[in-house]
Design an enzyme around this catalytic site. Structure first.
Site, PDB file in Angstrom:
ATOM      1  N   CYS A   1       7.507  -5.831  14.983  1.00  0.00           N
ATOM      2  CA  CYS A   1       7.074  -5.106  15.991  1.00  0.00           C
ATOM      3  C   CYS A   1       5.577  -5.510  16.312  1.00  0.00           C
ATOM      4  CB  CYS A   1       7.332  -3.468  15.450  1.00  0.00           C
ATOM      5  SG  CYS A   1       8.974  -3.136  15.016  1.00  0.00           S
TER       6      CYS A   1
ATOM      7  N   GLU B   1       0.830  -1.287  -0.018  1.00  0.00           N
ATOM      8  CA  GLU B   1       0.046   0.022  -0.146  1.00  0.00           C
ATOM      9  C   GLU B   1       0.751   1.231   0.090  1.00  0.00           C
ATOM     10  OE1 GLU B   1      -1.908  -1.748   3.511  1.00  0.00           O
ATOM     11  OE2 GLU B   1      -1.294   0.018   4.570  1.00  0.00           O
TER      12      GLU B   1
ATOM     13  N   SER C   1      12.704   5.765   7.014  1.00  0.00           N
ATOM     14  CA  SER C   1      12.392   5.656   8.315  1.00  0.00           C
ATOM     15  C   SER C   1      12.925   4.016   8.549  1.00  0.00           C
ATOM     16  CB  SER C   1      11.032   5.536   8.359  1.00  0.00           C
ATOM     17  OG  SER C   1      10.626   5.454   9.921  1.00  0.00           O
TER      18      SER C   1
ATOM     19  N   CYS D   1       6.935  -7.262   6.000  1.00  0.00           N
ATOM     20  CA  CYS D   1       7.942  -7.017   6.846  1.00  0.00           C
ATOM     21  C   CYS D   1       8.414  -8.072   7.807  1.00  0.00           C
ATOM     22  CB  CYS D   1       7.621  -5.559   7.675  1.00  0.00           C
ATOM     23  SG  CYS D   1       9.277  -4.938   8.701  1.00  0.00           S
TER      24      CYS D   1
ATOM     25  N   CYS E   1       0.127   1.910   8.333  1.00  0.00           N
ATOM     26  CA  CYS E   1       0.934   0.960   8.704  1.00  0.00           C
ATOM     27  C   CYS E   1       0.232  -0.537   8.611  1.00  0.00           C
ATOM     28  CB  CYS E   1       0.804   0.885  10.333  1.00  0.00           C
ATOM     29  SG  CYS E   1       1.114   2.720  11.018  1.00  0.00           S
TER      30      CYS E   1
ATOM     31  N   CYS F   1       2.418  -3.273  15.194  1.00  0.00           N
ATOM     32  CA  CYS F   1       2.326  -2.882  13.623  1.00  0.00           C
ATOM     33  C   CYS F   1       1.619  -3.918  12.882  1.00  0.00           C
ATOM     34  CB  CYS F   1       3.896  -2.608  13.060  1.00  0.00           C
ATOM     35  SG  CYS F   1       3.645  -2.357  11.367  1.00  0.00           S
TER      36      CYS F   1
ATOM     37  N   ASN G   1      -1.968   3.815  16.586  1.00  0.00           N
ATOM     38  CA  ASN G   1      -3.362   3.336  15.764  1.00  0.00           C
ATOM     39  C   ASN G   1      -3.232   1.963  15.930  1.00  0.00           C
ATOM     40  OD1 ASN G   1      -5.194   3.339  13.887  1.00  0.00           O
ATOM     41  ND2 ASN G   1      -3.776   3.588  11.962  1.00  0.00           N
TER      42      ASN G   1
ATOM     43  N   SER H   1      12.630   4.784  14.404  1.00  0.00           N
ATOM     44  CA  SER H   1      11.512   4.365  15.039  1.00  0.00           C
ATOM     45  C   SER H   1      11.958   3.793  16.371  1.00  0.00           C
ATOM     46  CB  SER H   1      10.879   3.353  14.559  1.00  0.00           C
ATOM     47  OG  SER H   1      10.314   3.795  13.169  1.00  0.00           O
ATOM     48  N   LEU H   2      12.283   4.502  17.593  1.00  0.00           N
ATOM     49  CA  LEU H   2      12.528   4.310  18.859  1.00  0.00           C
ATOM     50  C   LEU H   2      11.685   3.649  19.681  1.00  0.00           C
ATOM     51  CD1 LEU H   2      15.412   4.733  20.049  1.00  0.00           C
ATOM     52  CD2 LEU H   2      14.596   6.672  21.466  1.00  0.00           C
ATOM     53  N   HIS H   3      10.619   4.535  20.082  1.00  0.00           N
ATOM     54  CA  HIS H   3       9.481   3.986  20.621  1.00  0.00           C
ATOM     55  C   HIS H   3       9.554   3.578  22.226  1.00  0.00           C
ATOM     56  CE1 HIS H   3       7.425   4.205  16.685  1.00  0.00           C
ATOM     57  NE2 HIS H   3       8.110   3.047  16.453  1.00  0.00           N
TER      58      HIS H   3
ATOM     59  N   CYS I   1       3.507   8.302   1.019  1.00  0.00           N
ATOM     60  CA  CYS I   1       4.011   7.439   1.923  1.00  0.00           C
ATOM     61  C   CYS I   1       4.203   6.230   1.060  1.00  0.00           C
ATOM     62  CB  CYS I   1       3.161   7.256   3.163  1.00  0.00           C
ATOM     63  SG  CYS I   1       3.850   6.025   4.307  1.00  0.00           S
TER      64      CYS I   1
ATOM     65  N   GLY J   1       7.088  -2.398   5.230  1.00  0.00           N
ATOM     66  CA  GLY J   1       8.511  -2.951   5.170  1.00  0.00           C
ATOM     67  C   GLY J   1       9.542  -2.191   5.900  1.00  0.00           C
ATOM     68  N   GLU J   2      10.775  -2.732   5.874  1.00  0.00           N
ATOM     69  CA  GLU J   2      12.000  -2.104   6.397  1.00  0.00           C
ATOM     70  C   GLU J   2      13.006  -1.606   5.462  1.00  0.00           C
ATOM     71  OE1 GLU J   2      13.108  -0.790   9.392  1.00  0.00           O
ATOM     72  OE2 GLU J   2      15.034  -0.353   8.425  1.00  0.00           O
TER      73      GLU J   2
HETATM   74  N1  SAH Z   1       9.909  -0.315   9.161  1.00  0.00           N
HETATM   75  C1  SAH Z   1      10.103   1.039   9.452  1.00  0.00           C
HETATM   76  C2  SAH Z   1       9.079   1.833   8.316  1.00  0.00           C
HETATM   77  C3  SAH Z   1       7.684   1.569   8.106  1.00  0.00           C
HETATM   78  S1  SAH Z   1       6.569   2.026   9.612  1.00  0.00           S
HETATM   79  C4  SAH Z   1      10.330   1.595  10.578  1.00  0.00           C
HETATM   80  O1  SAH Z   1       9.810   0.938  11.256  1.00  0.00           O
HETATM   81  O2  SAH Z   1      10.553   2.732  10.901  1.00  0.00           O
HETATM   82  C5  SAH Z   1       6.539   3.844   9.820  1.00  0.00           C
HETATM   83  C6  SAH Z   1       6.684   4.316  11.221  1.00  0.00           C
HETATM   84  O3  SAH Z   1       5.069   3.719  11.754  1.00  0.00           O
HETATM   85  C7  SAH Z   1       7.412   3.561  12.302  1.00  0.00           C
HETATM   86  O4  SAH Z   1       7.844   4.527  13.033  1.00  0.00           O
HETATM   87  C8  SAH Z   1       6.280   2.617  12.770  1.00  0.00           C
HETATM   88  O5  SAH Z   1       7.073   2.187  14.104  1.00  0.00           O
HETATM   89  C9  SAH Z   1       5.091   3.321  12.737  1.00  0.00           C
HETATM   90  N2  SAH Z   1       3.850   2.502  13.304  1.00  0.00           N
HETATM   91  C10 SAH Z   1       3.695   1.142  12.940  1.00  0.00           C
HETATM   92  N3  SAH Z   1       2.491   0.732  13.469  1.00  0.00           N
HETATM   93  C11 SAH Z   1       2.118   1.559  13.854  1.00  0.00           C
HETATM   94  C12 SAH Z   1       0.850   1.765  14.727  1.00  0.00           C
HETATM   95  N4  SAH Z   1      -0.133   0.812  14.618  1.00  0.00           N
HETATM   96  N5  SAH Z   1       0.432   2.906  15.308  1.00  0.00           N
HETATM   97  C13 SAH Z   1       1.518   3.931  15.264  1.00  0.00           C
HETATM   98  N6  SAH Z   1       2.607   3.956  14.535  1.00  0.00           N
HETATM   99  C14 SAH Z   1       3.044   2.686  14.029  1.00  0.00           C
END
Ligand code: SAH
Length: 377
Positions: free
Chosen positions: A136, A112, A221, A132, A363, A139, A320, A244-246, A125, A187-188
């Site tokens: 995570c 997508e 990203s 992927c 996502c 996601c 989300n 993407s630290l989180h 985007c 994807g990454e």
């Molecule tokens: N694999 C890469 C790029 C794809 S996702 C990465 O992880 O950075 C792009 C961003 O959306 C990332 O920061 C990811 O952690 C975040 N993301 C994924 N699922 C999400 C969700 N359900 N709610 C909010 N952010 C989300």
């Protein structure tokens, strides 16, 4: 020697190495396209003509390529511009300013892309992989696993297609020209490194070689693949890196971003600061706000200490929630306190807008819902 039963090999039956799509002009630089056209027995300048249609005019229908002899048009388009993406669904919301496309690739894989129109810019985007492998848990794409890497042209074609949508004027209140690309779809990107870097070069090369975007308007990203981050820093590109630290601590990040078990917070931030110092570009720190999981005041303070004085910007993303997930977005007051503490520590922080929620805008959720309905779930 034992004889093995002969299995009928239908589409998708050959497991093992996934089938890559047919070659497309966006896989090649201009010199490569010229060589290919010459191999097909055509004058090399036809490569520039085709490229001007595809990248410059956003035209992909051979019938519209009237500067090419009718006899060779179809043959050249077939060899250099095979259809890579078939639209399965196209959805719009926010009065047409957000548009999401779900594509089927030649082998049936789904990916997508999203187009977001703003008063001053148009951003797409895009996806770099089908599925992927980073797993995570919050996601939607991470839940499904990796199907395969996208080819360079499959990546580029998402942007070119949506640039055509923007140019058609349907995104009211936005400029007609695509200006920004973020690798934040499925994807990454750094796990498909060579093709993603080639795609960036195609997106940024001036027309007709490419789409003519500014490198500064491209964001890659990553979950934090440290060796690839260091390699990217050495490319001398001025793209924005988003990390993407989180979570600011290894204990939680090991769970939220499993690749942290391999490269820890300190290592990944080190690679981010290396990127910032080599490129002079501010790194964007992505942080999904998950209720009672990573949104505590002490984590804001710890994050603030890690980032203070660095060339960094924090982008908080309200989670989300994916279907069936036990996690939810942080309440607004908690989010505001998190922002306040980061800013107090001197760290520039914003909260990302939540475009496209009602069309499964984020996502991997659209692909997940399509697969779900196909399975009759
Ligand atoms: N694999 C890469 C790029 C794809 S996702 C990465 O992880 O950075 C792009 C961003 O959306 C990332 O920061 C990811 O952690 C975040 N993301 C994924 N699922 C999400 C969700 N359900 N709610 C909010 N952010 C989300």
């Amino acid at each position: 020697m034992t004889s093995l039963p002969v299995l009928p090999l239908g589409p998708g039956a050959a497991r093992g190495r996934p089938a890559m799509p047919p070659r497309h002009l966006a896989d090649l630089d201009l010199a490569g396209r010229q060589a290919l056209v010459a191999e097909l027995g055509e004058p090399a300048f036809r490569a520039r003509q085709l490229s001007t249609h595809y990248f410059g005019r956003l035209v992909r229908d051979p019938a519209q390529m009237t500067d090419l002899p009718a006899a060779t048009r179809a043959r050249l388009a077939e060899s250099l511009m095979p259809d890579l993406l078939t639209a399965v669904r196209e959805l719009a919301c926010d009065d047409g300013a957000t548009r999401k496309a779900l594509w089927r690739l030649h082998d049936g894989a789904l990916v997508e892309s999203v187009l977001m129109g703003y008063p001053d810019r148009v951003t797409v985007c895009i996806s770099s992989q089908a599925g992927c492998g980073m797993a995570c848990p919050f996601c939607a794409t991470g839940q499904a696993g990796l199907t395969r890497n996208l080819s360079t042209a499959e990546i580029v074609d998402q942007a070119v297609y949506l640039a055509g949508v923007a140019a058609s004027g349907v995104v009211a209140g936005s400029p007609p020209r695509l200006s920004h690309v973020v690798f934040m779809g499925m994807g990454e990107p750094l796990a498909n490194y060579t093709r993603v870097i080639d795609a960036v070069r195609r997106l940024c090369a001036p027309a007709p070689e490419g789409l003519g975007l500014s490198q500064r308007h491209i964001t890659i990203s990553t979950v934090g693949l440290v060796p690839a981050m260091r390699r990217l820093a050495a490319e001398e590109l001025s793209v924005t890196l988003a990390l993407s630290l989180h979570a600011p601590d290894d204990e939680l990040r090991d769970e939220l971003v499993p690749v942290n078990q391999r490269w820890k917070v300190a290592e990944v931030l080190d690679a981010a600061w290396d990127y910032a110092s080599r490129t002079g570009r501010r790194v964007s720190i992505e942080y999904a706000m998950i209720r009672d999981v990573n949104d505590q005041p002490w984590r804001a303070d710890l994050l603030g200490r890690l980032l203070a004085g660095r060339l960094a910007h924090v982008n908080l993303i309200p989670l989300n929630p994916t279907p069936g997930s036990r996690w939810d977005a942080s309440p607004k007051p908690v989010e505001r306190e998190f922002v306040r503490r980061l800013r107090e520590a001197g760290v520039s922080t914003t909260v990302r807008d939540t475009r496209g929620r009602e069309i499964d805008g984020a996502c991997g959720q659209l692909a997940a819902s399509e697969t779900g309905s196909a399975d009759g779930r």
